[in-house]
Design a protein around this motif. Structure first.
Motif, PDB file in Angstrom:
ATOM      1  N   LEU A   1       0.679  -1.147  -0.124  1.00 42.71           N
ATOM      2  CA  LEU A   1      -0.079   0.090  -0.397  1.00 42.71           C
ATOM      3  C   LEU A   1       0.693   1.471  -0.240  1.00 42.71           C
ATOM      4  CD1 LEU A   1      -3.096   1.000   0.513  1.00 42.71           C
ATOM      5  CD2 LEU A   1      -2.983   1.455   2.301  1.00 42.71           C
ATOM      6  N   TRP A   2       2.271   1.193   0.530  1.00 40.33           N
ATOM      7  CA  TRP A   2       2.207   2.456   0.919  1.00 40.33           C
ATOM      8  C   TRP A   2       3.853   1.929   1.406  1.00 40.33           C
ATOM      9  CZ3 TRP A   2       5.328   2.961   5.649  1.00 40.33           C
ATOM     10  CH2 TRP A   2       4.390   2.066   6.576  1.00 40.33           C
ATOM     11  N   GLU A   3       4.048   1.070   1.383  1.00 39.71           N
ATOM     12  CA  GLU A   3       5.681   0.580   1.525  1.00 39.71           C
ATOM     13  C   GLU A   3       6.488   0.232   0.785  1.00 39.71           C
ATOM     14  OE1 GLU A   3       6.021  -1.878   5.496  1.00 39.71           O
ATOM     15  OE2 GLU A   3       4.212  -2.007   4.896  1.00 39.71           O
ATOM     16  N   ALA A   4       8.178   0.467   0.858  1.00 39.81           N
ATOM     17  CA  ALA A   4       8.603   0.483  -0.422  1.00 39.81           C
ATOM     18  C   ALA A   4       9.611  -1.494  -0.781  1.00 39.81           C
ATOM     19  CB  ALA A   4       9.823   0.822  -0.666  1.00 39.81           C
ATOM     20  N   SER A   5       8.308  -2.349   0.926  1.00 44.39           N
ATOM     21  CA  SER A   5       9.609  -3.374   0.423  1.00 44.39           C
ATOM     22  C   SER A   5       8.739  -4.504  -0.881  1.00 44.39           C
ATOM     23  CB  SER A   5       8.140  -3.778   1.079  1.00 44.39           C
ATOM     24  OG  SER A   5       8.933  -2.957   2.856  1.00 44.39           O
ATOM     25  N   ASP A   6       9.352  -5.427  -1.074  1.00 45.77           N
ATOM     26  CA  ASP A   6       8.481  -6.276  -2.131  1.00 45.77           C
ATOM     27  C   ASP A   6       7.506  -7.230  -1.555  1.00 45.77           C
ATOM     28  OD1 ASP A   6       8.816  -9.178  -3.056  1.00 45.77           O
ATOM     29  OD2 ASP A   6       9.776  -7.972  -4.517  1.00 45.77           O
ATOM     30  N   PRO A   7       6.659  -7.232  -1.934  1.00 51.79           N
ATOM     31  CA  PRO A   7       5.270  -7.243  -1.884  1.00 51.79           C
ATOM     32  C   PRO A   7       5.514  -9.312  -1.662  1.00 51.79           C
ATOM     33  CG  PRO A   7       4.932  -6.782  -3.998  1.00 51.79           C
ATOM     34  CD  PRO A   7       6.382  -6.523  -3.547  1.00 51.79           C
ATOM     35  N   SER A   8       5.842  -9.685  -2.774  1.00 51.05           N
ATOM     36  CA  SER A   8       6.131 -11.399  -2.228  1.00 51.05           C
ATOM     37  C   SER A   8       6.736 -12.123  -1.019  1.00 51.05           C
ATOM     38  CB  SER A   8       6.978 -11.656  -3.439  1.00 51.05           C
ATOM     39  OG  SER A   8       5.722 -11.482  -4.633  1.00 51.05           O
ATOM     40  N   ASP A   9       8.059 -10.970  -0.615  1.00 53.78           N
ATOM     41  CA  ASP A   9       8.614 -11.086   0.670  1.00 53.78           C
ATOM     42  C   ASP A   9       7.352 -10.770   1.598  1.00 53.78           C
ATOM     43  OD1 ASP A   9      10.975 -11.730  -0.696  1.00 53.78           O
ATOM     44  OD2 ASP A   9      12.352  -9.943  -1.149  1.00 53.78           O
ATOM     45  N   ALA A  10       7.228  -9.708   1.905  1.00 55.16           N
ATOM     46  CA  ALA A  10       6.361  -9.218   2.470  1.00 55.16           C
ATOM     47  C   ALA A  10       4.799 -10.433   2.708  1.00 55.16           C
ATOM     48  CB  ALA A  10       5.681  -7.897   2.318  1.00 55.16           C
ATOM     49  N   LEU A  11       4.538 -10.666   1.959  1.00 55.56           N
ATOM     50  CA  LEU A  11       3.722 -11.798   1.760  1.00 55.56           C
ATOM     51  C   LEU A  11       3.795 -12.873   2.243  1.00 55.56           C
ATOM     52  CD1 LEU A  11       0.633 -12.594   1.379  1.00 55.56           C
ATOM     53  CD2 LEU A  11       1.556 -14.145  -1.061  1.00 55.56           C
ATOM     54  N   GLU A  12       4.941 -13.464   2.597  1.00 52.57           N
ATOM     55  CA  GLU A  12       5.893 -14.879   2.737  1.00 52.57           C
ATOM     56  C   GLU A  12       6.082 -14.593   3.957  1.00 52.57           C
ATOM     57  OE1 GLU A  12       9.305 -18.585   2.160  1.00 52.57           O
ATOM     58  OE2 GLU A  12       9.129 -16.598   1.129  1.00 52.57           O
ATOM     59  N   THR A  13       7.308 -13.492   5.072  1.00 47.71           N
ATOM     60  CA  THR A  13       7.824 -13.315   6.292  1.00 47.71           C
ATOM     61  C   THR A  13       6.682 -13.019   7.487  1.00 47.71           C
ATOM     62  OG1 THR A  13       8.012 -11.280   5.712  1.00 47.71           O
ATOM     63  CG2 THR A  13       9.633 -12.682   4.791  1.00 47.71           C
ATOM     64  N   ARG A  14       5.132 -12.076   6.501  1.00 50.47           N
ATOM     65  CA  ARG A  14       4.945 -11.420   7.771  1.00 50.47           C
ATOM     66  C   ARG A  14       3.394 -12.302   7.813  1.00 50.47           C
ATOM     67  NH1 ARG A  14       4.057  -5.350   5.629  1.00 50.47           N
ATOM     68  NH2 ARG A  14       6.664  -4.617   5.246  1.00 50.47           N
ATOM     69  N   PHE A  15       2.694 -12.876   6.597  1.00 55.25           N
ATOM     70  CA  PHE A  15       2.038 -13.612   6.782  1.00 55.25           C
ATOM     71  C   PHE A  15       1.630 -15.592   6.754  1.00 55.25           C
ATOM     72  CE2 PHE A  15       1.008  -9.616   4.819  1.00 55.25           C
ATOM     73  CZ  PHE A  15       0.133  -9.195   6.043  1.00 55.25           C
ATOM     74  N   GLY A  16       2.889 -16.043   6.212  1.00 51.55           N
ATOM     75  CA  GLY A  16       3.315 -17.365   5.661  1.00 51.55           C
ATOM     76  C   GLY A  16       2.926 -17.732   4.712  1.00 51.55           C
ATOM     77  N   PHE A  17       2.722 -17.499   3.646  1.00 51.93           N
ATOM     78  CA  PHE A  17       2.373 -17.785   2.445  1.00 51.93           C
ATOM     79  C   PHE A  17       3.064 -17.842   1.683  1.00 51.93           C
ATOM     80  CE2 PHE A  17      -1.862 -15.723   3.778  1.00 51.93           C
ATOM     81  CZ  PHE A  17      -2.482 -16.868   4.244  1.00 51.93           C
ATOM     82  N   ARG A  18       3.603 -18.984   0.962  1.00 48.90           N
ATOM     83  CA  ARG A  18       4.917 -19.162   0.363  1.00 48.90           C
ATOM     84  C   ARG A  18       4.818 -17.702  -1.312  1.00 48.90           C
ATOM     85  NH1 ARG A  18       3.847 -24.488   0.779  1.00 48.90           N
ATOM     86  NH2 ARG A  18       2.641 -24.530  -1.256  1.00 48.90           N
ATOM     87  N   ASP A  19       3.503 -17.831  -1.368  1.00 52.53           N
ATOM     88  CA  ASP A  19       2.946 -17.144  -3.282  1.00 52.53           C
ATOM     89  C   ASP A  19       0.987 -16.411  -2.763  1.00 52.53           C
ATOM     90  OD1 ASP A  19       1.997 -19.345  -3.954  1.00 52.53           O
ATOM     91  OD2 ASP A  19       3.416 -20.489  -4.911  1.00 52.53           O
ATOM     92  N   GLY A  20       1.236 -16.020  -4.013  1.00 50.55           N
ATOM     93  CA  GLY A  20       0.178 -15.364  -3.952  1.00 50.55           C
ATOM     94  C   GLY A  20      -0.796 -16.377  -3.991  1.00 50.55           C
TER      95      GLY A  20
END
Length: 297
Positions: free
Chosen positions: A12-31
């Motif tokens: 939404l506003w961060e510069a982070s990589d969304p795929s990495d954030a999805l895995e590290t924050r929510f535990g999902f390997r991919d979309g």
């Protein structure tokens, strides 16, 4: 479920990589894995069949999934911070109550067992219908005036909310309004005009001595959280910053920051502020005490 492609992943506003954030924050390997989880949660708790998932947007430890369902377009939002779960549930109940009072909000869809927020799989989940509207455009004076009017109506309703004491984290300001302003003036940034700061300090010194009451307010009323559609405001969204404060503080802050979306927190023009205030006063006139304490005449 018909899956044609994995959802688009965005921050939404961060510069982070969304795929990495999805895995590290929510535990999902991919979309695709997140998509399957969304499908399972919506079927299990809401009885909703998902036909598609266009995008998943990540903000801090929250995620939002836009889905096409058997009941129309919907938005599922979840958080993975357990400390926030009681507050999220309370705010979902608040939003449902506001809808019942006739306010334009994005109300939660109740689950099969009647809840408006669910805790499952280490997450707090909520479901809303997609609102047909665009983010408020401060270049459109009708939208700005309508936003001011709706804020006044929202303040009136929030002041009457019967379960405000049941929302966690709503402590009132620890100091009165004059002390808050003076505290800011004592530490204001160097780029703030000295003449304006001196004028404000004099206005505060001359303000009405009685303290204004505090009440429940939205906490983040700005362009990103106000959706517009003909003929006016379609919905006020995102009550996660709700708190106890002076309504005049929220009015003043929103009048300045109304144009803010997700970045670039700059002030709007004096004309936009005047239009916004005019809209507010079309529903709730400011008293002489309020305008004095606000720093006006």
């Amino acid at each position: 479920m018909t899956e044609t492609h994995a959802p688009m992943l965005e921050m939404l506003w961060e510069a982070s990589d969304p795929s990495d954030a999805l895995e590290t924050r929510f535990g999902f390997r991919d979309g695709a894995e997140a998509y399957r989880w969304v499908v399972t949660m919506l079927d299990k708790h809401w009885g909703v069949r998902v036909d598609s998932c266009d995008r998943i947007v990540i903000s801090d430890s929250n995620a939002l999934a836009w889905v096409g369902t058997s009941s129309g377009r919907m938005l599922m939002k979840w958080s993975v911070v357990p400390a926030r779960f009681p507050r999220l549930a309370a705010l979902a109940r608040l939003t449902a109550w506001l809808e019942g009072e006739g306010l334009p909000v994005s109300a939660p869809v109740a689950t099969l067992d009647g809840r408006v927020q669910v805790e499952a799989d280490g997450a707090s989940l909520g479901l809303q219908r997609e609102i047909d509207g665009d983010i408020l455009d401060t270049n459109q004076s009708r939208q700005v005036r309508a936003a001011g009017a709706v804020l006044a109506q929202l303040h009136d309703a929030l002041a009457m909310y019967p379960a405000a004491d049941q929302v966690p984290g709503l402590a009132a300001p620890s100091t009165n309004l004059a002390d808050q302003i003076n505290g800011w003036l004592d530490s204001c940034p160097k780029h703030a005009p000295a003449a304006a700061c001196d004028t404000l300090r004099r206005l505060v010194a001359d303000a009405h001595p009685n303290s204004l009451p505090t009440q429940l307010v939205h906490g983040d009323y700005r362009s990103a959280n106000v959706l517009c559609a003909v003929p006016g405001i379609a919905a006020v969204i995102d009550f996660e910053e709700a708190r106890f404060d002076h309504r005049i503080v929220e009015l003043a802050r929103s009048a300045v920051m109304l144009g803010t979306r997700f970045r670039d927190w700059g002030p709007v023009s004096p004309e936009v502020r005047a239009t916004f205030l005019d809209g507010y006063q079309s529903k709730r006139r400011l008293t002489s005490q309020t305008t004095t304490d606000f720093g006006g005449g």
